[in-house]
Design an enzyme around this catalytic site. Sequence first.
Site, PDB file in Angstrom:
ATOM      1  NE  ARG A   1      -3.805  -1.904   1.998  1.00 62.71           N
ATOM      2  CZ  ARG A   1      -5.181  -2.297   2.216  1.00 62.71           C
ATOM      3  NH1 ARG A   1      -5.692  -1.051   1.626  1.00 62.71           N
ATOM      4  NH2 ARG A   1      -5.919  -3.136   2.565  1.00 62.71           N
ATOM      5  CB  SER A   2       3.828   2.152   1.456  1.00 60.45           C
ATOM      6  OG  SER A   2       3.321   1.802   3.155  1.00 60.45           O
TER       7      SER A   2
ATOM      8  CE  LYS B   1       6.858  -0.036  12.090  1.00 60.34           C
ATOM      9  NZ  LYS B   1       5.773   0.967  12.741  1.00 60.34           N
TER      10      LYS B   1
ATOM     11  CG  ASN C   1       7.420   5.219  11.297  1.00 62.43           C
ATOM     12  OD1 ASN C   1       7.839   6.104  11.976  1.00 62.43           O
ATOM     13  ND2 ASN C   1       6.169   5.773  11.037  1.00 62.43           N
TER      14      ASN C   1
ATOM     15  CG  ASP D   1       3.901   3.992  13.857  1.00 60.42           C
ATOM     16  OD1 ASP D   1       3.913   4.026  12.714  1.00 60.42           O
ATOM     17  OD2 ASP D   1       5.476   3.347  13.956  1.00 60.42           O
TER      18      ASP D   1
ATOM     19  N   GLY E   1      -7.294   1.572  10.702  1.00 57.73           N
ATOM     20  CA  GLY E   1      -5.731   1.202  10.368  1.00 57.73           C
ATOM     21  C   GLY E   1      -5.079   1.798   9.162  1.00 57.73           C
TER      22      GLY E   1
END
Length: 264
Positions: free
Chosen positions: A15-16, A68, A89, A104, A233
């Site tokens: 998705r990113s 992370k 992140n 985040d 989310g």
Amino acid sequence: MPGLAVIGHPVAHSRSPDMQTAALTELGLAGEWTYGAIDVAPEDFEATVAELAAAGEYAGVNITVPHKEAALAMADEASEGARAIGAANTLSFIDGRIAAANTDAGGLLNSLSHPLEGGRALVLGAGGAARAAIWGLADAGARVDVWNRTAERAETVAAELGARAVTDADPADYALIVNTTAVGLGGEDPFEHLPLSADSFVPGQVVVDMVYTDEPSGLLAAAEAAGAVTVDGLEMLVQQGALSLRIWTGEEPSLEAMRAAVRR
Ligand code: ATR
């Protein structure tokens, strides 16, 4: 041409790049900047990032689970939030040095419509996602309670981040409830696993579920039916991604363009 990429979990990988490319396009930067996905095994993570930082062609990378903590550990400098959370992140490569940040926490705060100062928040879970949420909410002035299936983990995390561990909770007491656990990911009934019941939400309360699902999760469907404000989310993915892009480019990306790309 400054390159950007996401390194980590396939769910974010899928998705990113679309989401960040949509934002870069909207900003008129897509000819100049690129955003891709890089797969690395944990044992190759540090060497891969060191190579990207040294090559001079990359401006930075997003990091997802499971890298992370390693991302923070290898950085030359880190934001206060990344240090407190214990994970990064977002890495920026500046003259060969690596700067770590954690968007985040800010992404969660930016997804909330109401100011939280003094309000009560309940965070469900005690993993990495919970740590970012607890730190961010406490830093914004909320009074944070933490519940976790394994109670000792909640106690450890709460003590470290200035929150309070609870073994039971009445959802109606909270202005905000954030689910950071994996419950709901496999379609299971959240009310069998979490200290909530479907009829315990109240109007005006904000309920966040970090689980990535295309359909509203069981938790959010019940919250919405009760008149609560819901955040899913994918919205969290957009918000943290927008903050990362702002760090790298100094520009304000279009949340609308990012949302449209991530839900496509
Ligand atoms: P992350 O870093 O992504 O937050 P994690 O460290 O694996 O991931 O944490 C997952 C969280 O989901 C934990 O809080 C876990 O609870 P435990 O500490 O008791 O393991 C929680 N979790 C996973 N499955 C769960 C379930 N079926 N019921 C309740 N909590 C669950």
